[in-house]
Design an enzyme around this catalytic site. Structure first.
Site, PDB file in Angstrom:
ATOM      1  CG  ASP A 329      39.339  38.829  21.751  1.00 50.30           C
ATOM      2  OD1 ASP A 329      39.841  37.838  22.309  1.00 50.30           O
ATOM      3  OD2 ASP A 329      38.772  39.731  22.398  1.00 50.30           O
ATOM      4  NE  ARG A 333      40.278  43.260  25.256  1.00 53.26           N
ATOM      5  CZ  ARG A 333      40.154  44.071  24.211  1.00 53.26           C
ATOM      6  NH1 ARG A 333      40.912  45.145  24.115  1.00 53.26           N
ATOM      7  NH2 ARG A 333      39.291  43.790  23.268  1.00 53.26           N
ATOM      8  CG  ASP A 334      38.924  41.773  31.076  1.00 47.75           C
ATOM      9  OD1 ASP A 334      39.152  42.236  29.938  1.00 47.75           O
ATOM     10  OD2 ASP A 334      38.264  42.382  31.931  1.00 47.75           O
ATOM     11  CD  GLU A 335      37.065  41.277  25.083  1.00 46.21           C
ATOM     12  OE1 GLU A 335      36.253  40.585  24.473  1.00 46.21           O
ATOM     13  OE2 GLU A 335      37.239  42.491  24.850  1.00 46.21           O
ATOM     14  CG  ASP A 342      37.797  39.460  16.555  1.00 44.28           C
ATOM     15  OD1 ASP A 342      36.561  39.535  16.698  1.00 44.28           O
ATOM     16  OD2 ASP A 342      38.585  40.194  17.158  1.00 44.28           O
ATOM     17  CD  GLU A 601      40.606  46.021  20.606  1.00 45.63           C
ATOM     18  OE1 GLU A 601      41.347  46.329  21.557  1.00 45.63           O
ATOM     19  OE2 GLU A 601      39.495  45.487  20.761  1.00 45.63           O
ATOM     20  CG  HIS A 622      42.330  42.698  18.798  1.00 44.32           C
ATOM     21  ND1 HIS A 622      42.492  42.530  20.139  1.00 44.32           N
ATOM     22  CD2 HIS A 622      40.989  42.623  18.576  1.00 44.32           C
ATOM     23  CE1 HIS A 622      41.303  42.382  20.706  1.00 44.32           C
ATOM     24  NE2 HIS A 622      40.366  42.410  19.771  1.00 44.32           N
TER      25      HIS A 622
HETATM   26  C1  BGC Z   1      36.664  42.011  21.113  1.00 47.14           C
HETATM   27  C2  BGC Z   1      36.572  42.030  19.623  1.00 47.14           C
HETATM   28  C3  BGC Z   1      35.220  41.516  19.282  1.00 47.14           C
HETATM   29  C4  BGC Z   1      34.265  42.559  19.776  1.00 47.14           C
HETATM   30  C5  BGC Z   1      32.850  42.382  19.404  1.00 47.14           C
HETATM   31  C6  BGC Z   1      35.686  43.015  21.616  1.00 47.14           C
HETATM   32  O1  BGC Z   1      35.686  43.202  22.958  1.00 47.14           O
HETATM   33  O2  BGC Z   1      37.938  42.190  21.580  1.00 47.14           O
HETATM   34  O3  BGC Z   1      37.649  41.713  18.913  1.00 47.14           O
HETATM   35  O4  BGC Z   1      35.024  41.093  17.994  1.00 47.14           O
HETATM   36  O5  BGC Z   1      34.394  42.760  21.142  1.00 47.14           O
HETATM   37  O6  BGC Z   1      32.351  43.561  19.167  1.00 47.14           O
END
Ligand code: BGC
Length: 718
Positions: A329, A333-335, A342, A601, A622
């Site tokens: 995504d 960050r912490d993802e 996505d 995003e 994003h």
């Molecule tokens: C992510 C998105 C993802 C979404 C789901 C987010 O935190 O960054 O890109 O698809 O959560 O709802």
């Protein structure tokens, strides 16, 4: 595999360690090295890196498979030394375990390897990792994908025998796919002193990779860096949007000239703040290197509109930044997770821009492996341990549907049936999981969904646009079943049940939802998926919704990839052009006018008044909204794969020009050669120049020209 080898780790640092083994071989002979890790690894042989692989062996669904990489090494010496550096990586770093109190890695970082070599007598031998390897903590004090690196160049290695780690070897499997590599280096374009007095290097674009240090310093001096994607409206360093990811870069110097490159981590950033530095920054001391999967560029767009060209460059940059072993995504960050929603939103654009067949084959394999016992396709794959509980509860519309949408796109673009074979059962499983949730009328209602994520028509304080969850869920259900029937036909499956299901649930959608479609996203999705009987009525509704919003988009992750198609397929290309070329907020070009170098995003990541969207969900990298590139290729340029001749064995070129641009050119390198479609307005004429490497249908303003491979020019009066 690894029948004789053992996993080994270093008890003195269970996070970061180096392992080594000396051995003799026949000078000049070749050997094969097979390596894997509970973590990520880097191999040196006789002091040299054996490959340019970064963060090997990547991220898989580790519960089911752990990748192993094979390397061939020629011309070995009689006395050799193999060294393997290892870090927690995706396996047991924060990205997997999260930040909840008490979250701790379940396993030490461990490596496993086999070396097939020839000894000095010419005998074939196998050397395997075991407690004959030596292990040591080393200069990397700690490294983590989210938290970055702490490196102490003064550390002396202290070798002792490695410890064997008892863990199943059943999951190791050779992976030979596109790998993560370093790409070009970038110099800072400016050294900024911010109003707060911070020293910040500006690398010019929002990128992914890491800074490489090249300094002359004294022992014990420190370099400490922080990362950011933007400066705030006052021009100060801003990285609250990285949330919990610490993104450290701490380097403690030894004496003299030294270079340093991080290991086991990567950063998403444009700006680097010098928090501690041994002296005033000197040109050339910090360079940034791009890191991402080694995918080959195939598409290009250029036009007479500079902002549109920059938007396209931003889309390319966003794809490079987020195709790092898996489609993520965001990279900062912490993802940085493999969110399926996505991935599917962007897959069509992605497959024009770059050759991503092998990239998707690998990731889809892990999506398939991530399906749970109930047959539910998750929303993130690989599923991080910290999300294991909620991820697989039920399918989520537009997220779990990546399992049908992505392989189908790969088939259309590359003609690859194997990827359909690989995913067919998973598609069935996904469709069945939705069928179980559907009501007696066949529609899927009432489940919790992400909805039209980040749609601009969201109620105050919500991330979800105001489109109905039930409409979106049912639309994607019908769409996935539709794809499944097509896949079934390609693979020669008995499809009657799914064809019937498709026709039933499509009819139910038309009856129940067509009359009550409300939002831009609901109308766009229903039109694009072919779920309406009265196209004109729904198109008018979509137009009215756009006009009443002030000729603006309100779509989120679900509607945005389709809205332009829904308009141009239904005679409204003029309005589609208006939307894609709009410069004021909200629009695709608005971030470009605000200096964006990637896709944001949020449509309003940075608002016209300089304010930022709240820090908790505001990435500037994003790619989802970059899906509009697929409209640029397939409608503006008109380059489309022909479902009857997938993989561009034949193609359709149906450009839809518009005088709001003087000229436009799309090109796509298919495996049969390059397809180019361009058009230009001169005073009274419109000229198309089209090149195709294969037999094609050129469709201009409704007129079909069947042509052989070649270059063609068409002119018409305007
Ligand atoms: C992510 C998105 C993802 C979404 C789901 C987010 O935190 O960054 O890109 O698809 O959560 O709802």
């Amino acid at each position: 595999m690894f029948s004789y080898a053992s996993l080994i780790y270093c008890p003195k640092n269970e996070g970061d360690a180096v392992f080594k083994r000396e051995f003799s071989a026949k000078a000049g002979s070749s050997l094969t090295l097979t390596v894997s890790a509970l973590g990520v690894f880097d191999v040196r042989f006789n002091g040299e890196k054996v490959s340019g692989d970064i963060l090997a062996p990547g991220w898989q669904c580790y519960k089911k498979r752990i990748g192993a990489f094979e390397y061939k090494i020629d011309n070995v010496r009689s006395d050799n030394v193999i060294e393997i550096y290892a870090s927690r990586g995706w396996f047991s770093g924060r990205i997997n375990i999260g930040y909840k109190e008490g979250a701790a890695p379940k396993h030490p970082t461990a490596i496993i390897c086999e070396v097939d070599y020839v000894d000095s007598f010419g005998q074939k031998c196998k050397l395997v990792s075991d407690d004959s390897f030596m292990a040591s903590a080393y200069e990397v004090v700690s490294s983590d994908i989210y938290d970055g690196i702490i490196y102490d160049a003064r550390v002396k290695r202290d070798w002792s025998p490695a410890t064997v780690y008892d863990y199943t070897k059943d999951k190791f499997t050779l992976i030979d796919s596109v790998r993560v590599k370093e790409h070009e280096s970038v110099q800072p374009i400016e050294v900024i002193v911010t109003p707060r007095g911070e020293i910040v290097l500006d690398f010019g674009v929002n990128m992914v990779g890491y800074p490489v240090l090249n300094i002359d310093a004294h022992e014990g001096e420190r370099v400490s860096l922080s990362f950011a994607e933007i400066l705030d409206s006052d021009g100060n360093f801003y990285n609250e949007n990285y949330r919990l990811a610490k993104c450290k870069y701490e380097y403690i110097c030894r004496e003299g000239k030294q270079t340093f490159k991080p290991f086991g981590t990567f950063y998403g950033y444009r700006y680097v703040r010098l928090d501690e530095y041994p002296h005033e920054y000197r040109d050339g001391e910090i360079t940034s290197v791009w890191v991402h999967s080694d995918i080959e560029r195939t598409g290009n767009i250029e036009s007479s509109n500079e902002l549109l060209n920059r938007l396209y460059e931003n889309i390319i940059r966003g794809q490079r930044a987020n195709y790092l072993d898996i489609p993520t995504d965001c990279p900062q960050r912490d993802e940085r997770l493999g969110w399926l929603g996505d991935a599917q939103a962007f897959v069509k654009a992605a497959s024009y821009n770059f050759d991503c067949l092998e990239f998707f084959r690998k990731w889809l394999c892990d999506v398939v492996l991530s399906i749970n016992e109930k047959g539910v396709v998750p929303q993130i794959a690989p599923v991080p341990d910290r999300y294991a509980n909620w991820q697989l509860a039920e399918a989520k519309a537009a997220w779990s549907d990546a399992i049908t949408i992505c392989p189908w796109q790969m088939y259309l673009t590359y003609g690859d049936k194997a990827i359909l074979e690989l995913t067919y059962d998973a598609m069935v499983s996904h469709v069945e999981s939705m069928r179980r949730r559907a009501g007696a009328d066949g529609l899927w209602r009432g489940d919790e969904q992400f909805g039209d994520w980040l749609g601009l028509d969201a109620p105050e304080g919500s991330y979800k646009g105001s489109s109905s969850d039930d409409v979106i869920a049912s639309a994607f259900y019908v769409h996935s079943v539709n794809i499944l029937t097509r896949v079934g036909a390609v693979l020669g499956k008995d499809n009657a049940d799914y064809k019937q299901l498709y026709s039933n649930i499509r009819r139910a959608f038309v009856e129940q939802f067509e009359p009550i479609l409300e939002t831009q996203t609901e109308c766009a999705v229903a039109l694009y998926f072919g779920l309406v009987d009265n196209r004109d009525v729904v198109t008018d509704k979509l137009k009215a919704k756009i006009h009443s919003a002030g000729d603006r988009l309100q779509t989120g992750f679900v509607g945005t990839p389709y809205i332009l198609h829904a308009l141009s397929e239904n005679g409204e290309s003029e309005l589609a052009y208006k939307l894609i070329l709009r410069e004021e907020y909200p629009s695709w070009l608005y971030p470009v006018t605000m200096g964006a170098t990637t896709i944001w995003e949020h449509w309003d990541g940075l608002r016209p008044d300089g304010k930022l969207w709240s820090a908790d969900m505001n990435s500037y990298n994003h790619y989802a909204y970059g899906a509009c590139a697929d409209w640029m290729f397939s409608v503006m340029g008109g380059i489309q794969p022909d479902e009857l001749y997938p993989g561009y064995e034949r193609c359709i070129i149906a450009p839809v020009p518009n005088p709001s641009l003087f000229h436009f050119k799309a090109s796509y390198k298919s495996k049969h050669g390059e397809i180019v479609s361009s058009w230009r307005y001169d005073e009274n004429t419109l000229t198309y120049n089209i090149t195709t490497p294969v037999r094609s249908k050129i469709i201009l303003n409704g007129t079909v020209h069947e042509v052989d491979a070649g270059s063609y020019e068409f002119t018409s009066e305007v």
